[in-house]
Design a protein around this motif. Structure first.
Motif, PDB file in Angstrom:
ATOM      1  N   GLU A  13       0.851  -1.199   0.000  1.00  0.00           N
ATOM      2  CA  GLU A  13       0.000   0.000   0.000  1.00  0.00           C
ATOM      3  C   GLU A  13       0.878   1.237   0.000  1.00  0.00           C
ATOM      4  O   GLU A  13       1.889   1.274   0.688  1.00  0.00           O
ATOM      5  N   ILE A  14       0.455   2.241  -0.746  1.00  0.00           N
ATOM      6  CA  ILE A  14       1.113   3.544  -0.619  1.00  0.00           C
ATOM      7  C   ILE A  14       0.055   4.642  -0.735  1.00  0.00           C
ATOM      8  O   ILE A  14      -1.080   4.378  -1.153  1.00  0.00           O
ATOM      9  N   SER A  15       0.416   5.855  -0.347  1.00  0.00           N
ATOM     10  CA  SER A  15      -0.573   6.943  -0.364  1.00  0.00           C
ATOM     11  C   SER A  15      -0.617   7.602  -1.744  1.00  0.00           C
ATOM     12  O   SER A  15       0.324   7.492  -2.531  1.00  0.00           O
ATOM     13  N   PHE A  16      -1.716   8.312  -2.012  1.00  0.00           N
ATOM     14  CA  PHE A  16      -1.825   9.091  -3.251  1.00  0.00           C
ATOM     15  C   PHE A  16      -0.631  10.029  -3.390  1.00  0.00           C
ATOM     16  O   PHE A  16      -0.061  10.189  -4.457  1.00  0.00           O
ATOM     17  N   ARG A  17      -0.280  10.663  -2.262  1.00  0.00           N
ATOM     18  CA  ARG A  17       0.796  11.664  -2.319  1.00  0.00           C
ATOM     19  C   ARG A  17       2.123  11.014  -2.698  1.00  0.00           C
ATOM     20  O   ARG A  17       2.862  11.529  -3.526  1.00  0.00           O
ATOM     21  N   GLU A  18       2.404   9.865  -2.110  1.00  0.00           N
ATOM     22  CA  GLU A  18       3.657   9.177  -2.442  1.00  0.00           C
ATOM     23  C   GLU A  18       3.662   8.715  -3.891  1.00  0.00           C
ATOM     24  O   GLU A  18       4.657   8.869  -4.602  1.00  0.00           O
ATOM     25  N   ALA A  19       2.539   8.147  -4.319  1.00  0.00           N
ATOM     26  CA  ALA A  19       2.487   7.631  -5.693  1.00  0.00           C
ATOM     27  C   ALA A  19       2.635   8.773  -6.695  1.00  0.00           C
ATOM     28  O   ALA A  19       3.337   8.644  -7.702  1.00  0.00           O
ATOM     29  N   ALA A  20       1.982   9.903  -6.406  1.00  0.00           N
ATOM     30  CA  ALA A  20       2.050  11.043  -7.332  1.00  0.00           C
ATOM     31  C   ALA A  20       3.481  11.565  -7.407  1.00  0.00           C
ATOM     32  O   ALA A  20       4.006  11.835  -8.490  1.00  0.00           O
ATOM     33  N   GLU A  21       4.111  11.691  -6.247  1.00  0.00           N
ATOM     34  CA  GLU A  21       5.490  12.197  -6.213  1.00  0.00           C
ATOM     35  C   GLU A  21       6.435  11.215  -6.941  1.00  0.00           C
ATOM     36  O   GLU A  21       7.282  11.620  -7.720  1.00  0.00           O
ATOM     37  N   ALA A  22       6.251   9.919  -6.686  1.00  0.00           N
ATOM     38  CA  ALA A  22       7.112   8.919  -7.333  1.00  0.00           C
ATOM     39  C   ALA A  22       6.892   8.932  -8.844  1.00  0.00           C
ATOM     40  O   ALA A  22       7.855   8.870  -9.617  1.00  0.00           O
ATOM     41  N   ALA A  23       5.647   9.046  -9.272  1.00  0.00           N
ATOM     42  CA  ALA A  23       5.358   9.053 -10.717  1.00  0.00           C
ATOM     43  C   ALA A  23       5.979  10.292 -11.359  1.00  0.00           C
ATOM     44  O   ALA A  23       6.580  10.220 -12.429  1.00  0.00           O
ATOM     45  N   TYR A  24       5.863  11.419 -10.674  1.00  0.00           N
ATOM     46  CA  TYR A  24       6.409  12.663 -11.221  1.00  0.00           C
ATOM     47  C   TYR A  24       7.922  12.538 -11.401  1.00  0.00           C
ATOM     48  O   TYR A  24       8.499  13.000 -12.374  1.00  0.00           O
ATOM     49  N   PHE A  25       8.566  11.879 -10.454  1.00  0.00           N
ATOM     50  CA  PHE A  25      10.028  11.754 -10.505  1.00  0.00           C
ATOM     51  C   PHE A  25      10.488  10.468 -11.177  1.00  0.00           C
ATOM     52  O   PHE A  25      11.558   9.963 -10.882  1.00  0.00           O
ATOM     53  N   GLY A  26       9.671   9.905 -12.055  1.00  0.00           N
ATOM     54  CA  GLY A  26      10.201   8.880 -12.943  1.00  0.00           C
ATOM     55  C   GLY A  26       9.771   7.446 -12.698  1.00  0.00           C
ATOM     56  O   GLY A  26      10.201   6.570 -13.442  1.00  0.00           O
ATOM     57  N   ALA A  27       8.943   7.158 -11.690  1.00  0.00           N
ATOM     58  CA  ALA A  27       8.469   5.772 -11.551  1.00  0.00           C
ATOM     59  C   ALA A  27       7.437   5.551 -12.651  1.00  0.00           C
ATOM     60  O   ALA A  27       6.257   5.852 -12.497  1.00  0.00           O
ATOM     61  N   ALA A  28       7.918   5.063 -13.782  1.00  0.00           N
ATOM     62  CA  ALA A  28       7.105   5.059 -15.005  1.00  0.00           C
ATOM     63  C   ALA A  28       5.877   4.165 -14.908  1.00  0.00           C
ATOM     64  O   ALA A  28       5.080   4.110 -15.822  1.00  0.00           O
ATOM     65  N   VAL A  29       5.711   3.486 -13.788  1.00  0.00           N
ATOM     66  CA  VAL A  29       4.595   2.554 -13.689  1.00  0.00           C
ATOM     67  C   VAL A  29       3.234   3.249 -13.785  1.00  0.00           C
ATOM     68  O   VAL A  29       2.276   2.659 -14.267  1.00  0.00           O
ATOM     69  N   ILE A  30       3.128   4.506 -13.386  1.00  0.00           N
ATOM     70  CA  ILE A  30       1.899   5.269 -13.678  1.00  0.00           C
ATOM     71  C   ILE A  30       2.227   6.662 -14.197  1.00  0.00           C
ATOM     72  O   ILE A  30       3.266   7.236 -13.884  1.00  0.00           O
ATOM     73  N   HIS A  31       1.303   7.193 -14.969  1.00  0.00           N
ATOM     74  CA  HIS A  31       1.417   8.533 -15.533  1.00  0.00           C
ATOM     75  C   HIS A  31       1.373   9.551 -14.376  1.00  0.00           C
ATOM     76  O   HIS A  31       0.598   9.384 -13.439  1.00  0.00           O
ATOM     77  N   PRO A  32       2.178  10.617 -14.424  1.00  0.00           N
ATOM     78  CA  PRO A  32       2.265  11.540 -13.285  1.00  0.00           C
ATOM     79  C   PRO A  32       0.926  12.143 -12.834  1.00  0.00           C
ATOM     80  O   PRO A  32       0.756  12.427 -11.665  1.00  0.00           O
ATOM     81  N   TYR A  33       0.007  12.359 -13.756  1.00  0.00           N
ATOM     82  CA  TYR A  33      -1.254  13.002 -13.335  1.00  0.00           C
ATOM     83  C   TYR A  33      -2.358  12.002 -13.031  1.00  0.00           C
ATOM     84  O   TYR A  33      -3.500  12.369 -12.825  1.00  0.00           O
ATOM     85  N   THR A  34      -2.015  10.707 -13.028  1.00  0.00           N
ATOM     86  CA  THR A  34      -3.032   9.674 -12.865  1.00  0.00           C
ATOM     87  C   THR A  34      -3.958   9.930 -11.684  1.00  0.00           C
ATOM     88  O   THR A  34      -5.154   9.664 -11.754  1.00  0.00           O
ATOM     89  N   LEU A  35      -3.391  10.415 -10.588  1.00  0.00           N
ATOM     90  CA  LEU A  35      -4.185  10.450  -9.362  1.00  0.00           C
ATOM     91  C   LEU A  35      -5.006  11.721  -9.200  1.00  0.00           C
ATOM     92  O   LEU A  35      -5.902  11.787  -8.370  1.00  0.00           O
ATOM     93  N   TRP A  36      -4.727  12.696 -10.055  1.00  0.00           N
ATOM     94  CA  TRP A  36      -5.386  13.986  -9.915  1.00  0.00           C
ATOM     95  C   TRP A  36      -6.924  13.886  -9.871  1.00  0.00           C
ATOM     96  O   TRP A  36      -7.547  14.454  -8.961  1.00  0.00           O
ATOM     97  N   PRO A  37      -7.593  13.138 -10.775  1.00  0.00           N
ATOM     98  CA  PRO A  37      -9.071  13.161 -10.729  1.00  0.00           C
ATOM     99  C   PRO A  37      -9.644  12.546  -9.450  1.00  0.00           C
ATOM    100  O   PRO A  37     -10.804  12.785  -9.124  1.00  0.00           O
ATOM    101  N   LEU A  38      -8.836  11.761  -8.727  1.00  0.00           N
ATOM    102  CA  LEU A  38      -9.391  11.001  -7.597  1.00  0.00           C
ATOM    103  C   LEU A  38      -9.142  11.645  -6.240  1.00  0.00           C
ATOM    104  O   LEU A  38      -9.616  11.156  -5.223  1.00  0.00           O
ATOM    105  N   VAL A  39      -8.423  12.766  -6.247  1.00  0.00           N
ATOM    106  CA  VAL A  39      -7.992  13.332  -4.969  1.00  0.00           C
ATOM    107  C   VAL A  39      -9.174  13.655  -4.052  1.00  0.00           C
ATOM    108  O   VAL A  39      -9.128  13.420  -2.850  1.00  0.00           O
ATOM    109  N   LYS A  40     -10.264  14.156  -4.631  1.00  0.00           N
ATOM    110  CA  LYS A  40     -11.403  14.531  -3.773  1.00  0.00           C
ATOM    111  C   LYS A  40     -12.454  13.431  -3.694  1.00  0.00           C
ATOM    112  O   LYS A  40     -13.598  13.674  -3.342  1.00  0.00           O
ATOM    113  N   THR A  41     -12.087  12.201  -4.062  1.00  0.00           N
ATOM    114  CA  THR A  41     -13.052  11.100  -4.014  1.00  0.00           C
ATOM    115  C   THR A  41     -12.554  10.043  -3.031  1.00  0.00           C
ATOM    116  O   THR A  41     -11.447  10.149  -2.511  1.00  0.00           O
ATOM    117  N   ASP A  42     -13.355   8.997  -2.832  1.00  0.00           N
ATOM    118  CA  ASP A  42     -12.857   7.894  -1.992  1.00  0.00           C
ATOM    119  C   ASP A  42     -12.446   6.712  -2.865  1.00  0.00           C
ATOM    120  O   ASP A  42     -12.378   5.582  -2.410  1.00  0.00           O
TER     121      ASP A  42
END
Ligand code: ADP
Ligand code: ASP
Ligand code: MG
Length: 471
Positions: free
Chosen positions: A253-282
């Motif tokens: 498990e990891i948090s949205f914030r960690e995944a977003a930061e990791a994606a932004y800095f090159g963890a190519a497993v997800i697109h950097p903006y992937t998590l943006w639409p879900l931030v205000k959802t559950d």
């Protein structure tokens, strides 16, 4: 679902599950069969997003760059899809229908081949997803699965920022619900093209390389999904890219914030903006392996329950360091503002900034391809301070560097992590060119020569493994 993962993962049956299959899951007929098995084996309302067959978008990018190769690329793409269709068992009218779709889609490629504006390039890029998605839909139909091919262009509303179009979430939500909710209600599975949208005029746009991840989370937000599952070729998110670092560990498990930061800095497993639409959802995201579907994967959610002392080490290549320096820069107000206004002028995106304490230098990192125009813009904007006042005496470029970033929310307020990282690098005689700590305090980035990158990740990873012991 028949697999064991459904027994361990608790899902709200009243909400649809969004699946996204990446190009790596679609590379061969054998893999596409696995995709079809996974979809057909699920008893939960589903919406499925499909990427282009692995390598096809790269071919289309090359065709865009070199018009002479357009026809040979088109033929190659046509042969590849026909071959896959046959290997997947399409025959008779089903194969003929797919052939018609193939020809109609590829006509977009030929007709527009001569002019190379952003709009034409996006139409050409869109053909990859239109071909793969129709193929998957037809194979599912042939298996008797109730589904429908959906071209996402009329549903995902974007601006006209070609190749990197930005999505208008409110309009997209409205369009998506109207088109997909009735199908879901009837038990039909929409099989949707990833990566594509259209602007107000209905012209085709694409939302950035690897954008199908974003298509999936957009649909997840718009349709109030139970979860979004991104199916790829690894078991989930690891503490470092498992392709190059055999010691990497899988993170449950990891948090949205960690995944977003990791994606932004090159963890190519997800697109950097992937998590943006879900931030205000559950709605949570899960990364799963098409080749190993029984594994639960990595859950990305806002408040992970099983978080250990997680640290993810990522890296980006193909970047350069720009240093603007001079003794006349000390204490002069507005220097940074002027520098970054010149950078913005060229729409260059700055990946990292660091300033020396004496303010003699401002250093920032940008992608290699943006260096020439950015340096020209800086020279132009700072000409008075360079030539007349001599406040600035250098604009220096160091090419071929890499950024390594260590990400982990548990780093915040913890003592000694930076020390461990730099000790590990020092012991391995790896020189660090620049350092920056993320404002969030849960990432530290460092710049070093590209040839040191893999070795540096290994050294940091080994040093921090103790930190990861709690996983
Ligand atoms: P897809 O075609 O499914 O979208 P991608 O190539 O975009 O696949 O993403 C999957 C790849 O991401 C993996 O093969 C892996 O090598 C790479 N990757 C990079 N960093 C990580 C990481 N920290 N954890 C897992 N995979 C990673
Ligand atoms: N096919 C597109 C790409 O290769 C989008 C995606 O795969 O997510 O970038
Ligand atoms: Mg991807």
């Amino acid at each position: 679902m028949k697999s064991s993962s459904s027994k361990t993962i608790n899902l709200d049956k009243g909400r649809p599950l969004i699946f996204k299959f990446g190009g790596t899951s679609l590379q061969t007929a054998e893999r596409i069969h696995k995709v079809v098995d996974i979809i057909a084996g699920f008893d939960q309302p589903l919406v499925v997003v499909i990427s282009a067959v692995g390598g096809v978008t790269d071919l289309l990018v090359q065709a865009n760059a070199d018009s002479a190769s357009l026809h040979s690329k088109r033929d190659k793409i046509q042969r590849l899809h026909l071959q896959l269709a046959k290997e997947l068992g399409l025959a008779g009218t089903s194969l003929a229908d797919y052939g018609t779709h193939l020809n109609e889609t590829l006509a977009d490629l030929s007709a527009e081949g001569s002019s190379r504006d952003g709009k034409t390039r996006d139409l050409i890029l869109s053909t990859g997803e239109r071909l793969s998605t129709q193929l998957v839909a037809q194979v599912l139909e042939a298996r008797g699965v109730g589904c429908e091919y959906i071209d996402s262009r009329p549903l995902i509303r974007t601006d006209s920022n070609w190749q990197e179009a930005r999505v208008d979430l409110a309009t997209t939500e409205d369009l998506t619900r109207k088109a997909l909710a009735p199908l879901i209600e009837k038990g039909v599975i929409p099989i949707v093209t990833g990566f594509l949208g259209s602007n107000e005029k209905g012209e085709t746009t694409t939302i950035g390389r690897n954008g199908s991840d974003l298509t999936a989370t957009l649909l997840g937000a718009c349709l109030d999904a139970a979860e979004v599952w991104i199916w790829t070729d690894v078991d989930g998110i690891f503490t470092a890219d498992p392709r190059y670092h055999s010691e990497a560990r899988l993170l449950p498990e990891i948090s949205f914030r960690e995944a977003a930061e990791a994606a932004y800095f090159g963890a190519a497993v997800i697109h950097p903006y992937t998590l943006w639409p879900l931030v205000k959802t559950d709605v949570a995201v899960r990364i799963k392996n098409t080749l190993n579907p029984e594994q639960p994967g990595t859950l990305i959610c806002s408040e992970p329950k099983r978080r250990g002392k997680i640290l993810i080490t990522t890296s980006i290549e193909g970047v350069s360091v720009i240093t603007v320096g001079g003794y006349g820069m000390v204490g002069v107000p507005g220097i940074a503002a002027r520098i970054f206004a010149a950078v913005r002028e060229e729409e260059t995106s700055v990946l990292m900034i660091s300033q020396s304490s004496a303010e003699h230098n401002i250093t920032f990192i940008i992608r290699d391809q943006e260096v020439p125009q950015t340096v020209a813009s800086l020279q132009n904007a700072l000409a008075d301070w360079i030539e007349r006042d001599h406040r600035i005496d250098r604009i220096r470029v160091v090419p071929d560097v890499a950024i390594i970033t260590v990400v982990g929310e548990n780093m915040r307020g913890r003592y000694g992590i930076a020390g461990k990282i730099f000790t590990a690098l020092g012991r391995n005689k790896i020189n660090v060119i620049a350092i920056a700590q993320g404002s969030s305090e849960y990432s530290i980035s460092m710049v070093l020569k590209v040839e040191d990158m893999r070795r540096a990740v290994d050294a940091i990873h080994a040093e921090l493994d103790e930190e990861n012991g709690g996983i």
